[in-house]
Design a protein around this motif. Structure first.
Motif, mmCIF file in Angstrom:
data_model
loop_
_atom_site.group_PDB
_atom_site.id
_atom_site.type_symbol
_atom_site.label_atom_id
_atom_site.label_comp_id
_atom_site.label_asym_id
_atom_site.label_seq_id
_atom_site.Cartn_x
_atom_site.Cartn_y
_atom_site.Cartn_z
ATOM 1 N N SER A 1 21.430 10.630 89.208
ATOM 2 C CA SER A 1 21.719 9.912 87.960
ATOM 3 C C SER A 1 23.222 9.673 87.815
ATOM 4 C CB SER A 1 21.190 10.723 86.784
ATOM 5 O OG SER A 1 21.529 10.108 85.588
ATOM 6 N N ILE A 2 24.025 10.722 88.090
ATOM 7 C CA ILE A 2 25.487 10.601 87.978
ATOM 8 C C ILE A 2 26.003 9.605 89.025
ATOM 9 C CG2 ILE A 2 27.691 11.845 88.262
ATOM 10 C CD1 ILE A 2 26.362 12.703 85.736
ATOM 11 N N ALA A 3 25.474 9.696 90.255
ATOM 12 C CA ALA A 3 25.922 8.790 91.320
ATOM 13 C C ALA A 3 25.646 7.333 90.946
ATOM 14 C CB ALA A 3 25.221 9.143 92.628
ATOM 15 N N LEU A 4 24.476 7.109 90.312
ATOM 16 C CA LEU A 4 24.129 5.738 89.924
ATOM 17 C C LEU A 4 24.957 5.251 88.736
ATOM 18 C CD1 LEU A 4 20.249 5.885 90.266
ATOM 19 C CD2 LEU A 4 21.714 4.164 91.322
ATOM 20 N N MET A 5 25.480 6.195 87.953
ATOM 21 C CA MET A 5 26.170 5.836 86.720
ATOM 22 C C MET A 5 27.666 5.598 86.921
ATOM 23 S SD MET A 5 25.284 5.093 83.753
ATOM 24 C CE MET A 5 23.616 5.600 83.383
ATOM 25 N N ILE A 6 28.218 6.058 88.051
ATOM 26 C CA ILE A 6 29.681 5.986 88.225
ATOM 27 C C ILE A 6 30.205 4.540 88.249
ATOM 28 C CG2 ILE A 6 31.571 6.465 89.874
ATOM 29 C CD1 ILE A 6 30.264 9.170 90.363
ATOM 30 N N LEU A 7 29.624 3.692 89.097
ATOM 31 C CA LEU A 7 30.122 2.310 89.185
ATOM 32 C C LEU A 7 29.938 1.547 87.864
ATOM 33 C CD1 LEU A 7 29.134 1.218 92.823
ATOM 34 C CD2 LEU A 7 31.277 2.192 91.998
ATOM 35 N N PRO A 8 28.761 1.626 87.220
ATOM 36 C CA PRO A 8 28.634 0.948 85.922
ATOM 37 C C PRO A 8 29.627 1.482 84.889
ATOM 38 C CG PRO A 8 26.488 1.653 86.707
ATOM 39 C CD PRO A 8 27.468 2.182 87.674
ATOM 40 N N ALA A 9 29.846 2.808 84.898
ATOM 41 C CA ALA A 9 30.762 3.391 83.904
ATOM 42 C C ALA A 9 32.190 2.889 84.134
ATOM 43 C CB ALA A 9 30.708 4.913 83.973
ATOM 44 N N ILE A 10 32.583 2.755 85.409
ATOM 45 C CA ILE A 10 33.936 2.229 85.693
ATOM 46 C C ILE A 10 33.998 0.759 85.254
ATOM 47 C CG2 ILE A 10 35.602 1.674 87.518
ATOM 48 C CD1 ILE A 10 34.523 4.071 89.090
ATOM 49 N N THR A 11 32.927 0.010 85.543
ATOM 50 C CA THR A 11 32.896 -1.414 85.165
ATOM 51 C C THR A 11 33.060 -1.575 83.660
ATOM 52 O OG1 THR A 11 31.360 -1.811 86.979
ATOM 53 C CG2 THR A 11 31.499 -3.516 85.307
ATOM 54 N N LEU A 12 32.295 -0.796 82.914
ATOM 55 C CA LEU A 12 32.331 -0.941 81.452
ATOM 56 C C LEU A 12 33.573 -0.265 80.851
ATOM 57 C CD1 LEU A 12 30.779 -2.076 79.059
ATOM 58 C CD2 LEU A 12 29.388 -0.022 79.008
ATOM 59 N N GLY A 13 34.030 0.813 81.488
ATOM 60 C CA GLY A 13 35.127 1.597 80.891
ATOM 61 C C GLY A 13 36.521 1.054 81.176
ATOM 62 N N THR A 14 36.670 0.222 82.213
ATOM 63 C CA THR A 14 38.009 -0.235 82.595
ATOM 64 C C THR A 14 38.696 -1.025 81.487
ATOM 65 O OG1 THR A 14 37.378 -0.269 84.902
ATOM 66 C CG2 THR A 14 39.289 -1.564 84.324
ATOM 67 N N HIS A 15 37.942 -1.910 80.849
ATOM 68 C CA HIS A 15 38.556 -2.732 79.796
ATOM 69 C C HIS A 15 39.069 -1.833 78.661
ATOM 70 C CE1 HIS A 15 38.840 -5.623 76.490
ATOM 71 N NE2 HIS A 15 39.116 -6.487 77.440
ATOM 72 N N LEU A 16 38.232 -0.879 78.251
ATOM 73 C CA LEU A 16 38.664 0.032 77.180
ATOM 74 C C LEU A 16 39.853 0.870 77.642
ATOM 75 C CD1 LEU A 16 38.296 1.290 74.392
ATOM 76 C CD2 LEU A 16 36.680 2.879 75.385
ATOM 77 N N ALA A 17 39.818 1.321 78.909
ATOM 78 C CA ALA A 17 40.929 2.114 79.435
ATOM 79 C C ALA A 17 42.233 1.323 79.336
ATOM 80 C CB ALA A 17 40.648 2.490 80.890
ATOM 81 N N ALA A 18 42.168 0.044 79.677
ATOM 82 C CA ALA A 18 43.371 -0.798 79.631
ATOM 83 C C ALA A 18 43.858 -0.967 78.197
ATOM 84 C CB ALA A 18 43.060 -2.151 80.254
ATOM 85 N N GLU A 19 42.931 -1.225 77.284
ATOM 86 C CA GLU A 19 43.302 -1.401 75.867
ATOM 87 C C GLU A 19 43.942 -0.122 75.327
ATOM 88 O OE1 GLU A 19 42.968 -3.799 73.548
ATOM 89 O OE2 GLU A 19 41.399 -5.188 74.192
ATOM 90 N N LEU A 20 43.290 1.012 75.634
ATOM 91 C CA LEU A 20 43.790 2.294 75.123
ATOM 92 C C LEU A 20 45.148 2.623 75.735
ATOM 93 C CD1 LEU A 20 40.615 4.593 75.042
ATOM 94 C CD2 LEU A 20 41.690 3.375 73.165
ATOM 95 N N THR A 21 45.324 2.332 77.025
ATOM 96 C CA THR A 21 46.597 2.615 77.684
ATOM 97 C C THR A 21 47.715 1.850 76.984
ATOM 98 O OG1 THR A 21 45.479 2.858 79.794
ATOM 99 C CG2 THR A 21 47.837 2.480 79.885
ATOM 100 N N ARG A 22 47.477 0.571 76.758
ATOM 101 C CA ARG A 22 48.500 -0.272 76.134
ATOM 102 C C ARG A 22 48.836 0.244 74.733
ATOM 103 N NH1 ARG A 22 48.471 -6.834 75.970
ATOM 104 N NH2 ARG A 22 46.914 -6.634 74.369
ATOM 105 N N MET A 23 47.777 0.557 73.988
ATOM 106 C CA MET A 23 47.985 1.014 72.613
ATOM 107 C C MET A 23 48.675 2.378 72.597
ATOM 108 S SD MET A 23 47.703 0.255 69.564
ATOM 109 C CE MET A 23 46.759 -1.222 69.520
ATOM 110 N N LEU A 24 48.226 3.285 73.477
ATOM 111 C CA LEU A 24 48.801 4.632 73.496
ATOM 112 C C LEU A 24 50.277 4.582 73.893
ATOM 113 C CD1 LEU A 24 48.339 7.665 73.222
ATOM 114 C CD2 LEU A 24 47.629 7.735 75.603
ATOM 115 N N ARG A 25 50.597 3.739 74.876
ATOM 116 C CA ARG A 25 51.984 3.626 75.321
ATOM 117 C C ARG A 25 52.866 3.176 74.158
ATOM 118 N NH1 ARG A 25 55.419 -0.373 76.739
ATOM 119 N NH2 ARG A 25 57.039 0.135 78.269
#
Lengths: 300, 308
Positions: B166-190
């Motif tokens: 389950s975790i192995a199958l979830m890693i790529l989708p989680a990166i796909t969906l999480g990258t945009h939020l990671a970028a937004e949060l990085t910019r805001m946090l900085r």
């Protein structure tokens, strides 16, 4: 002699050069050109616009022409970005796809502006029951929908196709502009120049259109520029899911969707259109940041 | 909140009721006789005025009855309850990915301003915001599933059934969906951290001889997180929109995939239920973000936040 000319010219300065509007424009442009990323983004956008306008002359092949002798060929001197499952040239389709993406981005945001700006302006200026309890609550409710889901539902309601997708995306972006314009108008409404204009007996419509709107324009333009990037992704998403541009018209989103099935054999079919979406969106984002610095450095 | 949910329900009902296509014909098929269609329309209340249909619909929902799918006639609530945990699991892992990237990158970027790590962090934020998730997903599948064969390309297995898979199958989708939020949060946090690091109390903390780590983590981060929380909350809501694409690419049977299929097959009751659920989650998340504000920053009163 030249000294005499300079002396006589001094009391009569060139009206254009001394115009405060021209000076502030020069200053603003100076601020824009200081933002090197913004300039780079603007240049890439310019290239895309040229590609889109002159696509029939710049594309090496007809984007719809199928060549069964050249199916799934990799990038080569003949086909720089390779060919797809029907032997169509991927580069030519990307060049024509730029037309769809830019058109979708600009027209969707124009629709959102055309609806959102007047509503936000009137709502923020007159305030009261309609503003507080009707328009703002509907805006809040519309903002509660995940934008892609709302765009999908609207696109399904209107029917698949580029024009309907643009209308759907435009409607999804409208509440963002209503809220932004209303906020700007509420802030401007309290300024002394508005009180002075009301005291001078100027009509409300004239105050809104000639006085408040020009002063509230900077953040609206910035938001509009950045929204074009979002609208391009939304159109590509709808096309990817089959509700945007319909085949055989080339669009970056539908090319990606078609390429997804060939990712193991012919990754270039999906990689190149995606790369162009990415570059276009990034250019608009950095260009939008440059426009923000240019129009109002305080917004930063 | 109640008013907004009421308006949301009216919008969903109105939208779905202007969708082209006759629900009765969809249920009975093209071969149905006019009599059978008329009888079913009467039974479904489709001949009633729209406001009566709306009141029936809302009343039924309040009693937990979301109707039946026009495609397979299964109860919509049952289908929805099967799909919700899948999407929540994807959302949770994507959020974890976003936080794991954004916190270190944002902090490094702000504390090493003008250095290589700052430029790399800023570049990540800029590209992450501009990356279309469907392209990122396809690239990740190509690279990590097809070429490197590190992860399976698509599919879903519940955590309870096979944790590792389950975790192995979830890693790529989680990166796909999480990258945009990671970028937004990085910019805001900085940017938020940079502001906070200029405050007097931070200078005082340094003057007291505290180490940089203690100042940043112990003093600056808490205040810098307030605007980050806003973006995080709003973006978490956007996850439901993103899940539509991610679940479609990776074949995850969640609400995103359900709503796309329902829209494409004009399965009205399912569309209504899915969109209503997503909008409800967004309203609830925004409300929780408002509450979290006042906990993180006691200077902010809940009433003041909702007024703004």
């Amino acid at each position: 002699m030249s000294q005499t000319n300079a002396q006589t010219a001094a009391p009569y300065p060139n009206r254009l050069e001394s115009s405060p509007r021209l000076r502030s424009l020069k200053k603003a442009l100076g601020r824009f050109f200081q933002n090197k990323l913004g300039v780079a983004g603007g240049l890439f956008l310019l290239i895309l616009v040229i590609l889109a306008i002159f696509a029939p002359w710049l594309a090496p092949y007809n984007p719809m022409k199928q060549d069964y002798m050249a199916i799934l060929q990799g990038p080569s001197a003949k086909h720089w970005f390779g060919t797809d499952d029907l032997g169509r040239d991927v580069l030519s389709r990307i060049i024509y796809g730029a037309r769809v993406s830019l058109k979708a981005g600009i027209i969707s945001v124009a629709i959102a502006l055309a609806i959102g700006v007047p509503i936000g302006l009137i709502s923020g200026y007159f305030r009261g029951f309609w503003d507080e309890f009707i328009i703002m609550r509907i805006t809040d409710a519309m903002l509660s929908f995940p934008s892609l889901v709302l765009a999908l539902t609207l696109a399904a309601v209107f029917g698949a196709g580029l024009n309907n997708a643009m209308l759907a995306i435009g409607l999804v972006y409208t509440p963002h502009f209503i809220r932004l314009v209303r906020g700007q108008v509420l802030a401007q409404r309290e300024r002394e120049y508005v009180e002075a204009a009301i005291a001078a007996g100027i009509s409300h419509w004239r105050i809104m259109l000639r006085h408040i709107l020009p002063n509230a324009w900077a953040p609206i333009m910035v938001q509009a520029t950045l929204s074009v990037a979002g609208a391009i992704i939304s159109e590509a998403s709808l096309s990817f899911l089959g509700l945007g541009t319909q085949p055989p018209t080339p669009s970056w989103g539908s090319m990606l969707s078609e390429g997804q099935g060939y990712i193991t054999q012919a990754p270039w079919i999906a990689v190149f259109p995606g790369l162009f979406i990415f570059l276009a969106v990034m250019s608009i984002n950095v260009f939008g940041d440059g426009v923000r610095d240019m129009l109002d450095p305080k917004l930063k | 909140m109640i008013v907004i949910l009421f308006i949301v329900s009216v919008i969903i009902f109105s939208l779905v009721n202007v969708l082209p296509g006759d629900p009765a014909r969809l249920m009975l098929g093209q071969e149905a006789t006019p009599e059978a269609l008329a009888a079913l329309r009467k039974e479904m209340g489709l001949n009633d005025p729209l406001y009566i249909q709306y009141l029936h619909w809302v009343g039924n929902i309040l009693h937990g009855d979301f109707g039946y799918s026009l495609r397979d006639h299964s109860p919509v609530l049952k289908t929805l309850l099967q799909k919700i945990p899948v999407t929540l699991e994807l959302t949770f892992f994507s959020f974890v990915v976003a936080i794991l990237i954004a916190l270190p990158v944002g902090i490094l970027s702000a504390t090493r301003r003008g250095r290589l790590s700052d430029y790399l962090g800023t570049f990540f934020a800029l590209s992450g915001i501009s990356l279309p998730s469907f392209w990122l997903g396809i690239l990740l599948i190509y690279l990590f599933a097809v070429k490197l064969k590190w992860f399976p390309p698509s599919g879903y297995v519940p955590l309870s059934e096979n944790f590792g898979k389950s975790i192995a199958l979830m890693i790529l989708p989680a990166i796909t969906l999480g990258t945009h939020l990671a970028a937004e949060l990085t910019r805001m946090l900085r940017s938020s951290l940079l502001d906070v690091l200029q405050s007097d109390y931070i200078r005082t903390a340094y003057a007291k001889g505290l180490l940089e780590r203690a100042v940043v983590i112990g003093h600056a981060l808490k205040n810098a997180l307030v605007p980050v929380l806003t973006v995080g909350g709003l973006q978490l809501a956007a996850f439901f929109g993103g899940s539509v694409i991610t679940e479609t690419i990776f074949g995850i049977p969640g609400i995103g995939q359900l709503v796309v299929n329902a829209i494409l097959t004009r399965d009205f009751p399912v569309v209504q239920a899915c969109v209503l659920f997503m909008a409800f989650m967004v309203v609830v998340i925004n409300f929780l973000v408002d509450i979290a504000y006042s906990i993180i920053d006691p200077r902010i009163k809940l009433g003041e936040v909702s007024k703004g």
